[in-house]
Design a protein around this motif. Structure first.
Motif, short mmCIF file in Angstrom:
data_model
loop_
_atom_site.label_atom_id
_atom_site.label_comp_id
_atom_site.label_asym_id
_atom_site.label_seq_id
_atom_site.Cartn_x
_atom_site.Cartn_y
_atom_site.Cartn_z
N TRP A 53 0.82 -1.21 0.00
CA TRP A 53 0.00 0.00 0.00
C TRP A 53 0.85 1.26 0.00
CZ3 TRP A 53 -4.53 -0.35 -1.75
CH2 TRP A 53 -5.34 -1.46 -1.52
N VAL A 54 2.06 1.19 0.57
CA VAL A 54 2.97 2.33 0.52
C VAL A 54 3.32 2.66 -0.93
CG1 VAL A 54 5.26 3.18 1.13
CG2 VAL A 54 3.91 1.93 2.82
N ILE A 98 1.88 5.92 -3.24
CA ILE A 98 2.79 6.89 -3.84
C ILE A 98 2.55 7.02 -5.34
CG2 ILE A 98 5.22 7.33 -4.39
CD1 ILE A 98 5.96 6.19 -1.69
N ILE A 99 2.32 5.89 -6.01
CA ILE A 99 2.06 5.92 -7.45
C ILE A 99 0.77 6.68 -7.75
CG2 ILE A 99 1.51 4.49 -9.46
CD1 ILE A 99 3.36 2.36 -8.30
N ILE A 100 -0.31 6.36 -7.01
CA ILE A 100 -1.59 7.02 -7.25
C ILE A 100 -1.53 8.50 -6.89
CG2 ILE A 100 -4.02 7.08 -6.58
CD1 ILE A 100 -3.88 4.06 -6.17
N GLY A 101 -0.93 8.81 -5.74
CA GLY A 101 -0.82 10.21 -5.33
C GLY A 101 0.00 11.03 -6.30
N GLY A 102 1.10 10.45 -6.82
CA GLY A 102 1.92 11.17 -7.78
C GLY A 102 1.21 11.40 -9.10
N SER A 103 0.44 10.41 -9.56
CA SER A 103 -0.27 10.56 -10.84
C SER A 103 -1.40 11.57 -10.74
CB SER A 103 -0.82 9.20 -11.28
OG SER A 103 -1.76 8.71 -10.34
N LEU A 104 -2.00 11.73 -9.56
CA LEU A 104 -3.13 12.64 -9.41
C LEU A 104 -2.71 14.05 -9.01
CD1 LEU A 104 -5.72 10.34 -7.59
CD2 LEU A 104 -5.65 10.96 -10.00
N PHE A 105 -1.74 14.17 -8.10
CA PHE A 105 -1.41 15.48 -7.53
C PHE A 105 0.07 15.83 -7.62
CE2 PHE A 105 -5.05 13.70 -5.18
CZ PHE A 105 -6.02 14.63 -5.53
N SER A 164 0.87 11.10 0.24
CA SER A 164 -0.01 9.97 -0.07
C SER A 164 0.03 8.88 1.00
CB SER A 164 0.36 9.39 -1.44
OG SER A 164 1.71 8.96 -1.45
N VAL A 165 1.21 8.61 1.54
CA VAL A 165 1.33 7.52 2.53
C VAL A 165 0.55 7.84 3.82
CG1 VAL A 165 2.92 6.18 3.94
CG2 VAL A 165 3.51 6.73 1.58
N PRO A 166 0.76 9.00 4.46
CA PRO A 166 -0.05 9.27 5.66
C PRO A 166 -1.54 9.38 5.37
CG PRO A 166 1.22 11.21 5.05
CD PRO A 166 1.74 10.08 4.22
N ILE A 167 -1.91 9.91 4.21
CA ILE A 167 -3.34 9.99 3.88
C ILE A 167 -3.93 8.59 3.73
CG2 ILE A 167 -4.97 10.65 2.06
CD1 ILE A 167 -3.38 13.18 1.66
N THR A 168 -3.18 7.68 3.08
CA THR A 168 -3.65 6.29 2.96
C THR A 168 -3.81 5.65 4.33
OG1 THR A 168 -2.54 6.08 0.82
CG2 THR A 168 -3.12 4.05 1.96
N ALA A 169 -2.87 5.91 5.22
CA ALA A 169 -2.97 5.36 6.58
C ALA A 169 -4.18 5.94 7.31
CB ALA A 169 -1.69 5.66 7.36
N MET A 170 -4.45 7.24 7.10
CA MET A 170 -5.62 7.84 7.73
C MET A 170 -6.92 7.25 7.19
SD MET A 170 -4.35 11.81 7.74
CE MET A 170 -2.82 12.29 8.56
#
Length: 259
Positions: free
Chosen positions: A211-212, A216-223, A231-237
């Motif tokens: 998931w880490v 990172i891949i999804i967060g980088g492609s979107l924002f 992306s990592v702390p948001i995914t954990a939240m």
């Protein structure tokens, strides 16, 4: 705000002055060695430079103001936390307010753990870089190791940025050593990106390495760059919120002990 407005007005006046008196500027510069077709390029370059300087100045001012505001927020964080807590208990039922506060406290803990984990990851990579550069025999091993460790905070782009100065500096010392340094940093990046980083961050924020990497891949492609970093702390939240919701729904169905 007053100084910001004054600087903005001043830069606007400079920009208008260059537009109105471009002919005067052209005369002040010796254009005898240029052909007529270059005059438009020079005008565009000057105006673009002023625009970039204005934008950079405003960004720098906003950055400094952001630091000042952050200091005040940290100074009075207990006051804001108490205000937020009172507001939740005033607007929501007691159970819902307590659950909301617990979720935010857990999110705060996860984000702190992420910063600590990322800092530890960068420290380990920096130390390994120094040791490797000393073994290779490259120059300025300590300086380049610090650069590698600091730039490791930037996902994806950071490895490329840390390769460039290391290669250039070493190239002037010895081209063959520069190639070895480039190869070493590349292998170090693979070790960090595929094992060390996901392992440390996963243990820190409580999510698996899969998931880490995925976040990172999804967060980088979107924002872009910001998305990769948060992306990592948001995914954990999100995982915390979903876990609480699933536990609540299972408890209502008396299935929590069975699953």
């Amino acid at each position: 705000p007053v100084y910001i407005r004054q600087i903005d007005v001043f830069l606007g006046e400079v920009n208008n002055y260059l537009k109105d008196y471009n002919a005067t500027i052209a005369q002040a510069i010796d254009f005898a060695r240029f052909e007529d077709r270059y005059s438009g390029w020079v005008e565009t370059a000057v105006l673009s430079s002023v625009s970039y300087v204005s934008s950079f100045t405003m960004s720098l001012i906003n950055f400094l103001i952001g630091i000042v505001i952050s200091i005040y927020l940290l100074k009075d964080k207990e006051v804001f936390a108490r205000m937020f807590k009172r507001l939740l208990y005033a607007l929501l039922p007691v159970g819902t307010a307590k659950t909301t506060i617990d979720i935010f406290q857990e999110m705060d803990y996860i984000f702190k753990r992420y910063i600590i984990g990322k800092s530890l990851d960068c420290l380990i990579i920096g130390v390994l870089a120094v040791i490797g550069l000393l073994i290779i025999g490259g120059p300025y091993a300590l300086l380049l190791g610090v650069i590698v460790g600091v730039l490791n905070f930037i996902p994806y782009v950071g490895p490329l940025l840390r390769m460039i100065p290391a290669f250039i500096i070493t190239y002037f010392y010895d081209p063959f050593t520069a190639v070895l340094v480039l190869l070493f940093i590349f292998l170090l990046q693979q070790f960090d990106g595929l094992w060390l980083g996901p392992k440390i961050l996963g243990d820190s924020v409580g999510i698996t390495p899969f998931w880490v990497i995925t976040s990172i891949i999804i967060g980088g492609s979107l924002f872009g760059l910001v998305g990769m970093f948060v992306s990592v702390p948001i995914t954990a939240m999100i995982q915390v919120v979903l876990s609480r919701l699933i536990d609540y729904r299972l408890n209502r169905k008396n299935l929590n002990e069975l699953l």
